[in-house]
Design an enzyme around this catalytic site. Structure first.
Site, PDB file in Angstrom:
ATOM      1  N   HIS A 103       1.026  -4.110   5.896  1.00 23.27           N
ATOM      2  CA  HIS A 103      -0.322  -4.089   6.794  1.00 23.27           C
ATOM      3  C   HIS A 103      -1.665  -4.572   5.805  1.00 23.27           C
ATOM      4  CE1 HIS A 103      -0.218  -0.127   4.534  1.00 23.27           C
ATOM      5  NE2 HIS A 103      -1.679  -0.188   4.668  1.00 23.27           N
ATOM      6  N   GLU A 104      -1.361  -5.260   4.820  1.00 26.14           N
ATOM      7  CA  GLU A 104      -2.381  -5.650   3.808  1.00 26.14           C
ATOM      8  C   GLU A 104      -2.146  -7.099   3.376  1.00 26.14           C
ATOM      9  OE1 GLU A 104      -4.100  -2.601   0.593  1.00 26.14           O
ATOM     10  OE2 GLU A 104      -2.620  -3.813  -0.306  1.00 26.14           O
ATOM     11  N   CYS A 153      -6.403  -3.668   3.543  1.00 25.60           N
ATOM     12  CA  CYS A 153      -6.530  -1.986   3.460  1.00 25.60           C
ATOM     13  C   CYS A 153      -7.242  -1.351   2.529  1.00 25.60           C
ATOM     14  CB  CYS A 153      -5.051  -1.797   3.726  1.00 25.60           C
ATOM     15  SG  CYS A 153      -4.873   0.196   3.908  1.00 25.60           S
ATOM     16  N   CYS A 162       0.783  -1.353   0.024  1.00 26.50           N
ATOM     17  CA  CYS A 162       0.074   0.076  -0.063  1.00 26.50           C
ATOM     18  C   CYS A 162       0.960   1.200   0.109  1.00 26.50           C
ATOM     19  CB  CYS A 162      -0.943   0.266   1.214  1.00 26.50           C
ATOM     20  SG  CYS A 162      -1.915   1.315   1.638  1.00 26.50           S
ATOM     21  N   HIS A 163       0.290   2.373  -0.465  1.00 26.13           N
ATOM     22  CA  HIS A 163       1.138   3.609  -0.385  1.00 26.13           C
ATOM     23  C   HIS A 163       1.486   4.059   1.088  1.00 26.13           C
ATOM     24  CE1 HIS A 163       2.337   7.230  -3.016  1.00 26.13           C
ATOM     25  NE2 HIS A 163       2.555   7.494  -1.537  1.00 26.13           N
ATOM     26  N   THR A 164       0.813   3.796   2.179  1.00 24.86           N
ATOM     27  CA  THR A 164       1.362   4.033   3.275  1.00 24.86           C
ATOM     28  C   THR A 164       2.561   3.230   3.725  1.00 24.86           C
ATOM     29  OG1 THR A 164      -1.136   4.333   3.790  1.00 24.86           O
ATOM     30  CG2 THR A 164       0.378   4.092   5.594  1.00 24.86           C
ATOM     31  N   CYS A 221     -15.262   1.279  20.692  1.00 21.82           N
ATOM     32  CA  CYS A 221     -15.910   0.215  20.329  1.00 21.82           C
ATOM     33  C   CYS A 221     -17.315   0.374  20.779  1.00 21.82           C
ATOM     34  CB  CYS A 221     -15.225  -1.114  20.690  1.00 21.82           C
ATOM     35  SG  CYS A 221     -13.891  -1.489  19.669  1.00 21.82           S
ATOM     36  N   ARG A 270      -2.052  -2.520  -7.293  1.00 22.32           N
ATOM     37  CA  ARG A 270      -1.403  -3.140  -6.202  1.00 22.32           C
ATOM     38  C   ARG A 270      -0.643  -4.179  -6.723  1.00 22.32           C
ATOM     39  NH1 ARG A 270      -2.523   0.612  -3.141  1.00 22.32           N
ATOM     40  NH2 ARG A 270      -3.425   0.128  -1.156  1.00 22.32           N
ATOM     41  N   ARG A 290      -3.852   1.068  20.738  1.00 17.49           N
ATOM     42  CA  ARG A 290      -3.311   2.046  19.744  1.00 17.49           C
ATOM     43  C   ARG A 290      -1.988   2.523  20.089  1.00 17.49           C
ATOM     44  NH1 ARG A 290      -1.207   4.473  16.626  1.00 17.49           N
ATOM     45  NH2 ARG A 290      -1.579   5.693  15.198  1.00 17.49           N
ATOM     46  N   CYS A 300     -13.775  -1.363  24.399  1.00 18.43           N
ATOM     47  CA  CYS A 300     -13.190   0.136  24.694  1.00 18.43           C
ATOM     48  C   CYS A 300     -14.382   1.286  24.452  1.00 18.43           C
ATOM     49  CB  CYS A 300     -11.884   0.292  24.121  1.00 18.43           C
ATOM     50  SG  CYS A 300     -12.441   0.585  22.298  1.00 18.43           S
ATOM     51  N   CYS A 302     -11.721  -4.302  19.700  1.00 20.16           N
ATOM     52  CA  CYS A 302     -11.785  -5.066  20.802  1.00 20.16           C
ATOM     53  C   CYS A 302     -13.135  -5.416  21.330  1.00 20.16           C
ATOM     54  CB  CYS A 302     -11.025  -4.440  22.030  1.00 20.16           C
ATOM     55  SG  CYS A 302     -12.001  -3.093  22.667  1.00 20.16           S
ATOM     56  N   CYS A 346     -11.222   1.744  17.311  1.00 20.48           N
ATOM     57  CA  CYS A 346     -10.743   1.037  18.426  1.00 20.48           C
ATOM     58  C   CYS A 346      -9.513   1.595  18.895  1.00 20.48           C
ATOM     59  CB  CYS A 346     -10.681  -0.661  18.128  1.00 20.48           C
ATOM     60  SG  CYS A 346     -10.197  -1.564  19.821  1.00 20.48           S
TER      61      CYS A 346
HETATM   62  N1  LIG Z   1      -7.132   6.382   5.501  1.00 22.94           N
HETATM   63  C1  LIG Z   1      -6.624   5.212   5.222  1.00 22.94           C
HETATM   64  O1  LIG Z   1      -7.239   4.203   5.961  1.00 22.94           O
HETATM   65  C2  LIG Z   1      -6.085   4.810   4.377  1.00 22.94           C
HETATM   66  C3  LIG Z   1      -6.106   3.560   3.896  1.00 22.94           C
HETATM   67  C4  LIG Z   1      -5.173   3.199   2.832  1.00 22.94           C
HETATM   68  C5  LIG Z   1      -4.357   4.207   2.289  1.00 22.94           C
HETATM   69  N2  LIG Z   1      -4.412   5.507   2.354  1.00 22.94           N
HETATM   70  C6  LIG Z   1      -3.724   6.767   2.016  1.00 22.94           C
HETATM   71  O2  LIG Z   1      -4.500   6.836   0.823  1.00 22.94           O
HETATM   72  C7  LIG Z   1      -3.614   7.374  -0.358  1.00 22.94           C
HETATM   73  C8  LIG Z   1      -3.764   6.545  -1.525  1.00 22.94           C
HETATM   74  O3  LIG Z   1      -3.129   5.220  -1.286  1.00 22.94           O
HETATM   75  P1  LIG Z   1      -3.156   4.406  -2.671  1.00 22.94           P
HETATM   76  O4  LIG Z   1      -2.340   3.008  -2.088  1.00 22.94           O
HETATM   77  O5  LIG Z   1      -4.366   4.248  -3.389  1.00 22.94           O
HETATM   78  O6  LIG Z   1      -1.833   5.261  -3.523  1.00 22.94           O
HETATM   79  P2  LIG Z   1      -1.312   4.980  -4.979  1.00 22.94           P
HETATM   80  O7  LIG Z   1       0.030   5.536  -4.947  1.00 22.94           O
HETATM   81  O8  LIG Z   1      -1.715   3.676  -5.428  1.00 22.94           O
HETATM   82  O9  LIG Z   1      -2.183   6.086  -5.596  1.00 22.94           O
HETATM   83  C9  LIG Z   1      -2.140   7.429  -5.510  1.00 22.94           C
HETATM   84  C10 LIG Z   1      -2.817   8.003  -7.055  1.00 22.94           C
HETATM   85  O10 LIG Z   1      -2.724   9.314  -6.769  1.00 22.94           O
HETATM   86  C11 LIG Z   1      -2.254  10.124  -7.865  1.00 22.94           C
HETATM   87  N3  LIG Z   1      -1.939  11.567  -7.806  1.00 22.94           N
HETATM   88  C12 LIG Z   1      -0.516  11.765  -7.298  1.00 22.94           C
HETATM   89  N4  LIG Z   1      -0.470  13.087  -7.214  1.00 22.94           N
HETATM   90  C13 LIG Z   1      -1.770  13.499  -7.635  1.00 22.94           C
HETATM   91  C14 LIG Z   1      -1.924  15.096  -7.953  1.00 22.94           C
HETATM   92  N5  LIG Z   1      -1.253  15.886  -7.715  1.00 22.94           N
HETATM   93  N6  LIG Z   1      -3.589  15.031  -8.588  1.00 22.94           N
HETATM   94  C15 LIG Z   1      -4.145  13.994  -9.015  1.00 22.94           C
HETATM   95  N7  LIG Z   1      -3.693  12.568  -8.677  1.00 22.94           N
HETATM   96  C16 LIG Z   1      -2.637  12.555  -8.109  1.00 22.94           C
HETATM   97  C17 LIG Z   1      -1.224   8.928  -8.543  1.00 22.94           C
HETATM   98  O11 LIG Z   1      -1.194   9.269  -9.968  1.00 22.94           O
HETATM   99  C18 LIG Z   1      -1.957   7.726  -8.218  1.00 22.94           C
HETATM  100  O12 LIG Z   1      -2.813   7.302  -9.114  1.00 22.94           O
HETATM  101  C19 LIG Z   1      -2.197   7.364   0.321  1.00 22.94           C
HETATM  102  O13 LIG Z   1      -2.050   8.712   0.764  1.00 22.94           O
HETATM  103  C20 LIG Z   1      -2.251   6.197   1.507  1.00 22.94           C
HETATM  104  O14 LIG Z   1      -1.515   6.530   2.521  1.00 22.94           O
HETATM  105  C21 LIG Z   1      -5.248   5.748   3.535  1.00 22.94           C
HETATM  106  N1  LIG Z   2       1.258   7.258  11.577  1.00 23.69           N
HETATM  107  C1  LIG Z   2       0.838   8.257  10.740  1.00 23.69           C
HETATM  108  C2  LIG Z   2      -0.971   7.867  10.630  1.00 23.69           C
HETATM  109  C3  LIG Z   2      -1.053   7.430   9.336  1.00 23.69           C
HETATM  110  C4  LIG Z   2      -2.566   7.030   9.320  1.00 23.69           C
HETATM  111  O1  LIG Z   2      -3.516   8.011   9.217  1.00 23.69           O
HETATM  112  N2  LIG Z   2      -2.905   5.669   8.971  1.00 23.69           N
HETATM  113  C5  LIG Z   2      -4.397   5.614   8.833  1.00 23.69           C
HETATM  114  C6  LIG Z   2      -4.405   4.085   8.059  1.00 23.69           C
HETATM  115  S1  LIG Z   2      -3.359   4.234   6.511  1.00 23.69           S
HETATM  116  C7  LIG Z   2      -3.240   2.708   5.866  1.00 23.69           C
HETATM  117  O2  LIG Z   2      -3.094   2.418   4.609  1.00 23.69           O
HETATM  118  C8  LIG Z   2      -5.074   5.099  10.033  1.00 23.69           C
HETATM  119  O3  LIG Z   2      -5.756   3.882  10.190  1.00 23.69           O
HETATM  120  N3  LIG Z   2      -5.285   5.988  10.916  1.00 23.69           N
HETATM  121  C9  LIG Z   2      -5.706   5.850  12.008  1.00 23.69           C
HETATM  122  C10 LIG Z   2      -4.721   5.739  13.142  1.00 23.69           C
HETATM  123  O4  LIG Z   2      -3.665   5.751  12.960  1.00 23.69           O
HETATM  124  O5  LIG Z   2      -4.953   5.499  14.349  1.00 23.69           O
HETATM  125  C11 LIG Z   2       0.652   9.488  11.447  1.00 23.69           C
HETATM  126  O6  LIG Z   2       1.150   9.609  12.628  1.00 23.69           O
HETATM  127  O7  LIG Z   2       0.604  10.292  10.604  1.00 23.69           O
HETATM  128 ZN   LIG Z   3      -2.904   0.713   3.582  1.00 22.61          ZN
HETATM  129 ZN   LIG Z   4     -12.156  -1.198  21.276  1.00 22.65          ZN
END
Ligand SMILES: NC(=O)c1ccc[n+]([C@@H]2O[C@H](COP(=O)([O-])OP(=O)(O)OC[C@H]3O[C@@H](n4cnc5c(N)ncnc54)[C@H](O)[C@@H]3O)[C@@H](O)[C@H]2O)c1
Ligand SMILES: N[C@@H](CCC(=O)N[C@@H](CSCO)C(=O)NCC(=O)O)C(=O)O
Ligand SMILES: [Zn+2]
Ligand SMILES: [Zn+2]
Length: 369
Positions: free
Chosen positions: A62-63, A169, A40-42, A98, A364, A110, A95, A92, A106
């Site tokens: 994490h995936e 994820c 994943c991008h993360t 939850c 992916r 954390r 908490c 859990c 949860c």
């Molecule tokens: N909140 C969550 O729970 C959660 C879960 C998973 C991933 N994420 C985050 O979500 C984001 C996406 O993850 P991913 O795995 O799909 O990433 P990825 O790298 O596969 O996809 C990102 C996309 O964004 C596009 N992009 C980059 N810059 C751009 C711009 N300026 N304008 C338009 N498009 C642009 C890229 O071309 C690419 O297609 C990441 O920041 C990741 O950390 C968050």
């Molecule tokens: N460690 C980072 C936080 C990153 C973050 O926001 N992670 C998401 C999942 S990304 C999955 O690809 C998330 O679940 N956030 C809730 C949490 O972390 O509790 C930072 O400190 O910025």
């Molecule tokens: Zn992820």
């Molecule tokens: Zn919980």
């Protein structure tokens, strides 16, 4: 026991395949044989050094999906042979968070999770006697890992682990952001910024929800075809838009998006995503993860005039409760995982997965063991 892992020794360095030591599961913990893991991008974000919680050396990932090998004392909900998906957001069921019924966040473990250790404060992984950090409570870039019981979703036996690992994820996050967080309704107009594994899954979620316009925005034109296959109705490449992107999108949607989703992690785009929302009611959901020290900004007037900014982690999904059902959706053909997998590769090639991601050539990559 000795296990094979891709170790992140320090930020910005390629991962290194090592044979590391893994201690068995302690109370409330489970030893899982990981069969496959998406990248994943993360993972790339943390490896880049931009994650304020990024710790090294660590085993990222994490995936994943795998099979229970051994359970520690007190573990009641799982047994040897169960198929599981590790959860970076545990459940859990006990908490305050939850029990609130208001969030999937949860908080039972954390704090230790963010410190790269198990709930008892120690790590199960080591290399040459030196501790290695866990990552997001999951560390799926290893062929065996130890995970707390509350951070494992038990899934059906016949689900292909090399596919459903992506439900750990990206795909669940995208679909969940639409269904749980935004609660998109039939006929809504949706704008999705960033068409990676997450954004494309927002598109499939929006299609499932019966959205009207599903507009994908990406600077990589190669994302258009798959976006359209998953339900995107319009593709916008910001590089080809004359003038500002925000008025362009507001005009295209006849007043603004009912819901927008930022799936990039770029704070400038987060502003555009808010400002392209419809006056009076449009909601922008932040999914992308931005680097340490970055902040979002807009004119407060944007909020005063009825736009809302909200965010989502794991798409609001309660992993142990919801993931078995989402696996069923895949097995019943209701959601698409297969088209988002651009390549399978052995864990030994994991650095190529990061290269492909940075080059915009993958959706992916799935590493197998
Ligand atoms: N909140 C969550 O729970 C959660 C879960 C998973 C991933 N994420 C985050 O979500 C984001 C996406 O993850 P991913 O795995 O799909 O990433 P990825 O790298 O596969 O996809 C990102 C996309 O964004 C596009 N992009 C980059 N810059 C751009 C711009 N300026 N304008 C338009 N498009 C642009 C890229 O071309 C690419 O297609 C990441 O920041 C990741 O950390 C968050
Ligand atoms: N460690 C980072 C936080 C990153 C973050 O926001 N992670 C998401 C999942 S990304 C999955 O690809 C998330 O679940 N956030 C809730 C949490 O972390 O509790 C930072 O400190 O910025
Ligand atoms: Zn992820
Ligand atoms: Zn919980």
């Amino acid at each position: 026991m000795k296990v094979k892992a891709a170790v992140a020794h320090s930020a910005k360095q390629p991962l290194s395949i090592e044979i590391v030591d893994l201690e068995g599961p302690k109370e409330g913990e489970v030893l899982v044989e990981i069969k496959a893991s998406g990248v994943c991008h993360t993972d790339a974000y943390t490896l880049s050094g931009a994650d304020p919680e990024g710790l090294f050396p660590a085993i990222l990932g994490h995936e994943g999906a795998g099979i229970v090998v051994e359970v520690g004392s007190g573990v009641k909900s799982l047994q040897k042979g169960d198929r599981v998906i590790p959860l970076y957001v545990p459940e859990c069921r006990n908490c305050k968070f939850c029990l609130s019924g208001k969030t999937n966040l949860c908080q039972a473990i954390r704090e230790t999770q963010g410190k790269g250790v198990m709930p008892d404060g120690s790590s199960r992984f080591s290399l040459n006697g030196k501790m290695l950090h866990h990552y997001m409570g999951t560390s799926t870039f290893a062929n065996y890992t130890v995970v707390p019981e509350i951070a494992l979703a038990k899934i059906r036996e016949d689900a292909p682990l090399e596919k459903v690992c992506l439900l750990g994820c990206g795909i669940t996050t995208g679909i969940g952001a639409v269904i749980n967080t935004a609660k998109v309704q039939v006929g809504d107009n949706v704008v999705v910024f960033g068409l990676g594994g997450v954004g494309l899954s927002v598109i499939q979620g929006a299609k499932l929800a019966g959205a009207n316009m599903i507009i994908g925005v990406d600077i990589n034109p190669n994302k258009k075809a798959l976006g359209e296959k998953l339900g995107m109705t319009h593709f916008v490449n910001p590089k080809e838009v004359e003038g500002d992107l925000v008025p362009y999108l507001v005009n295209l949607t006849n007043g603004g998006a009912d819901f927008s989703f930022e799936c990039i992690g770029n704070v400038k785009i987060m502003r555009q995503a808010l400002e392209c929302c419809h006056k009076g009611w449009g909601t922008c959901v932040i999914v992308g993860v931005a680097g340490a020290g970055e902040e979002i900004s807009t004119r407060p007037f944007q909020l005063v005039t009825g736009r809302t900014w909200k965010g989502t982690a794991f798409g609001g999904t309660k992993g142990r409760t919801h993931l078995p059902k989402i696996v069923d959706w895949y097995m019943e053909g209701k959601i698409n995982i297969d088209d988002l997998i651009t390549e399978f590769m052995p864990i030994e090639d994991i650095n190529r997965a990061f290269d492909l991601m940075h080059a915009g050539k993958s959706i992916r990559s799935v590493v197998t063991f």
